[in-house]
Design a protein around this motif. Sequence first.
Motif, mmCIF file in Angstrom:
data_model
loop_
_atom_site.group_PDB
_atom_site.id
_atom_site.type_symbol
_atom_site.label_atom_id
_atom_site.label_comp_id
_atom_site.label_asym_id
_atom_site.label_seq_id
_atom_site.Cartn_x
_atom_site.Cartn_y
_atom_site.Cartn_z
ATOM 1 N N TYR A 33 0.827 -1.215 0.000
ATOM 2 C CA TYR A 33 0.000 0.000 0.000
ATOM 3 C C TYR A 33 0.861 1.265 0.000
ATOM 4 O O TYR A 33 0.539 2.227 -0.689
ATOM 5 C CB TYR A 33 -0.950 0.024 1.203
ATOM 6 N N ASN A 34 1.928 1.253 0.762
ATOM 7 C CA ASN A 34 2.808 2.425 0.800
ATOM 8 C C ASN A 34 3.478 2.659 -0.547
ATOM 9 O O ASN A 34 3.600 3.807 -0.993
ATOM 10 C CB ASN A 34 3.869 2.259 1.889
ATOM 11 N N GLN A 35 3.911 1.602 -1.197
ATOM 12 C CA GLN A 35 4.606 1.736 -2.477
ATOM 13 C C GLN A 35 3.660 2.104 -3.620
ATOM 14 O O GLN A 35 4.017 2.875 -4.505
ATOM 15 C CB GLN A 35 5.344 0.439 -2.828
ATOM 16 N N VAL A 36 2.460 1.551 -3.628
ATOM 17 C CA VAL A 36 1.531 1.814 -4.729
ATOM 18 C C VAL A 36 1.095 3.278 -4.731
ATOM 19 O O VAL A 36 0.850 3.855 -5.787
ATOM 20 C CB VAL A 36 0.322 0.852 -4.709
ATOM 21 N N GLU A 37 1.068 3.897 -3.571
ATOM 22 C CA GLU A 37 0.714 5.310 -3.491
ATOM 23 C C GLU A 37 1.808 6.201 -4.063
ATOM 24 O O GLU A 37 1.536 7.276 -4.559
ATOM 25 C CB GLU A 37 0.423 5.710 -2.042
ATOM 26 N N SER A 39 3.802 5.358 -6.572
ATOM 27 C CA SER A 39 4.036 5.074 -7.988
ATOM 28 C C SER A 39 3.237 6.005 -8.884
ATOM 29 O O SER A 39 2.196 6.526 -8.493
ATOM 30 C CB SER A 39 3.637 3.631 -8.311
ATOM 31 N N ASP A 40 3.749 6.189 -10.095
ATOM 32 C CA ASP A 40 3.061 6.986 -11.106
ATOM 33 C C ASP A 40 2.502 6.065 -12.188
ATOM 34 O O ASP A 40 2.956 4.945 -12.352
ATOM 35 C CB ASP A 40 4.032 7.980 -11.764
ATOM 36 N N GLY A 41 1.524 6.581 -12.936
ATOM 37 C CA GLY A 41 0.940 5.821 -14.032
ATOM 38 C C GLY A 41 -0.479 5.402 -13.721
ATOM 39 O O GLY A 41 -1.051 5.760 -12.699
ATOM 40 N N ASP A 42 -1.043 4.613 -14.634
ATOM 41 C CA ASP A 42 -2.424 4.174 -14.413
ATOM 42 C C ASP A 42 -2.454 3.103 -13.329
ATOM 43 O O ASP A 42 -1.461 2.435 -13.051
ATOM 44 C CB ASP A 42 -3.044 3.672 -15.724
ATOM 45 N N ILE A 43 -3.603 2.934 -12.725
ATOM 46 C CA ILE A 43 -3.739 2.108 -11.521
ATOM 47 C C ILE A 43 -3.374 0.653 -11.771
ATOM 48 O O ILE A 43 -2.724 0.022 -10.936
ATOM 49 C CB ILE A 43 -5.159 2.237 -10.904
ATOM 50 N N ILE A 44 -3.746 0.099 -12.909
ATOM 51 C CA ILE A 44 -3.474 -1.313 -13.164
ATOM 52 C C ILE A 44 -1.964 -1.552 -13.247
ATOM 53 O O ILE A 44 -1.445 -2.486 -12.632
ATOM 54 C CB ILE A 44 -4.193 -1.795 -14.434
ATOM 55 N N THR A 50 3.972 -2.841 -8.596
ATOM 56 C CA THR A 50 4.240 -2.796 -7.159
ATOM 57 C C THR A 50 4.174 -4.183 -6.541
ATOM 58 O O THR A 50 4.978 -4.508 -5.660
ATOM 59 C CB THR A 50 3.257 -1.836 -6.459
ATOM 60 N N ILE A 51 3.245 -5.015 -6.984
ATOM 61 C CA ILE A 51 3.161 -6.388 -6.473
ATOM 62 C C ILE A 51 4.475 -7.118 -6.735
ATOM 63 O O ILE A 51 5.033 -7.766 -5.844
ATOM 64 C CB ILE A 51 1.966 -7.141 -7.088
ATOM 65 N N ASP A 52 4.985 -7.000 -7.955
ATOM 66 C CA ASP A 52 6.245 -7.660 -8.294
ATOM 67 C C ASP A 52 7.405 -7.126 -7.456
ATOM 68 O O ASP A 52 8.216 -7.899 -6.940
ATOM 69 C CB ASP A 52 6.553 -7.493 -9.784
ATOM 70 N N LYS A 53 7.486 -5.810 -7.313
ATOM 71 C CA LYS A 53 8.587 -5.199 -6.555
ATOM 72 C C LYS A 53 8.543 -5.602 -5.080
ATOM 73 O O LYS A 53 9.567 -5.948 -4.489
ATOM 74 C CB LYS A 53 8.534 -3.676 -6.659
#
Length: 75
Positions: A33-37, A39-44, A50-53
């Motif tokens: 959750y912290n990383q996905v916030e 990140s830039d780009g579209d949500i998918i 982010t899941i992979d990272k």
Amino acid sequence: MKRVSQLLKPNVVDTTVFNQLPPRHKEVVNDFYNQVEKSDGDIINRVETTIDKVATKHNVNTDILYNYINNETGV
């Protein structure tokens, strides 16, 4: 002197599904959750990347996050 609760990091999520996770998985989900916030780009693409990272960072299988998301969303 600090209390134990002050030393622990607060959880990003407070749901039944999240609370049932083992501690290591909770750490992975919090980091997700912290990383996905950040990140830039579209949500998918943000979620997939982010899941992979996060899975690589924590040395866990990506299925942990995919299963969590499926259980959380009821899919």
